[in-house]
Design a protein around this motif. Structure first.
Motif, PDB file in Angstrom:
ATOM      1  N   ALA A  77       0.842  -1.205   0.000  1.00  0.00           N
ATOM      2  CA  ALA A  77       0.000   0.000   0.000  1.00  0.00           C
ATOM      3  C   ALA A  77       0.877   1.257   0.000  1.00  0.00           C
ATOM      4  CB  ALA A  77      -0.930  -0.006   1.217  1.00  0.00           C
ATOM      5  N   LEU A  78       1.952   1.230   0.778  1.00  0.00           N
ATOM      6  CA  LEU A  78       2.862   2.377   0.807  1.00  0.00           C
ATOM      7  C   LEU A  78       3.538   2.572  -0.547  1.00  0.00           C
ATOM      8  CD1 LEU A  78       4.525   2.001   4.317  1.00  0.00           C
ATOM      9  CD2 LEU A  78       2.975   3.811   3.574  1.00  0.00           C
ATOM     10  N   GLU A  81       1.054   4.132  -2.808  1.00  0.00           N
ATOM     11  CA  GLU A  81       0.900   5.551  -2.448  1.00  0.00           C
ATOM     12  C   GLU A  81       2.092   6.357  -2.964  1.00  0.00           C
ATOM     13  OE1 GLU A  81      -1.031   8.857  -0.924  1.00  0.00           O
ATOM     14  OE2 GLU A  81      -1.785   6.839  -1.264  1.00  0.00           O
ATOM     15  N   ARG A  82       3.301   5.793  -2.838  1.00  0.00           N
ATOM     16  CA  ARG A  82       4.501   6.474  -3.329  1.00  0.00           C
ATOM     17  C   ARG A  82       4.410   6.684  -4.846  1.00  0.00           C
ATOM     18  NH1 ARG A  82       8.680   5.818  -6.155  1.00  0.00           N
ATOM     19  NH2 ARG A  82       8.336   3.613  -6.550  1.00  0.00           N
ATOM     20  N   LYS A  84       1.654   6.785  -6.631  1.00  0.00           N
ATOM     21  CA  LYS A  84       0.583   7.757  -6.870  1.00  0.00           C
ATOM     22  C   LYS A  84       1.096   9.182  -6.658  1.00  0.00           C
ATOM     23  CE  LYS A  84      -3.835   9.109  -4.858  1.00  0.00           C
ATOM     24  NZ  LYS A  84      -4.749   8.865  -3.744  1.00  0.00           N
ATOM     25  N   LEU A  85       1.831   9.394  -5.559  1.00  0.00           N
ATOM     26  CA  LEU A  85       2.362  10.725  -5.276  1.00  0.00           C
ATOM     27  C   LEU A  85       3.380  11.149  -6.337  1.00  0.00           C
ATOM     28  CD1 LEU A  85       2.768  10.550  -1.398  1.00  0.00           C
ATOM     29  CD2 LEU A  85       1.094  11.886  -2.687  1.00  0.00           C
TER      30      LEU A  85
END
Length: 135
Positions: A77-78, A81-82, A84-85
């Protein structure tokens, strides 16, 4: 008669010794049986404790496996998210570049309009001056 009594006494003594030996053997057998039963009970206790420890080890291993799965999910998940960012950062960078390009185009257009207007004014003024001179 004395020999008979002696013989009976010896026989009685032998019978008593044999009875004592049999009694001793019987007690030894009982002790062996008792020891065997105690050994079996102890072996059963040990087997049950080993089984309990094995089950506890299995529960702990399952708990660790679940924790590892959860940690892997969190890591995944991290990572998402990374990514995506990073994509959002790239998009912002592209938008900033697009805004700078548009601003430059707008400045260039205004500069061109001002230049054309000044050239027109200068041409009109020159035409007006030429007209004034012709009169």
């Amino acid at each position: 008669k004395g020999i008979v009594l002696e013989k009976v006494g010896v026989e009685a003594k032998l019978a008593e010794e044999q009875r004592q030996q049999e009694e001793q053997l019987r007690k030894m057998r009982e002790e062996e049986i008792l020891k065997s039963k105690l050994f079996e009970e102890e072996a059963e206790k040990i087997r049950k404790e080993k089984e309990r420890l094995d089950m506890e080890r299995i529960r702990q291993a399952e708990k660790v496996r679940i924790e590892l799965e959860e940690a892997e999910k969190a890591r995944y998940a991290l990572e998402l998210e990374r990514i995506k960012l990073e994509k959002e950062r790239q998009l912002v960078k592209l938008k900033e570049e697009e805004l700078r390009r548009r601003d430059a185009e707008e400045r260039q257009r205004r500069d061109d309009e001002i230049r054309v207007a000044e050239e027109r004014r200068a041409a009109q003024q020159a035409a007006a001056e030429a007209k004034a001179l012709v009169k």
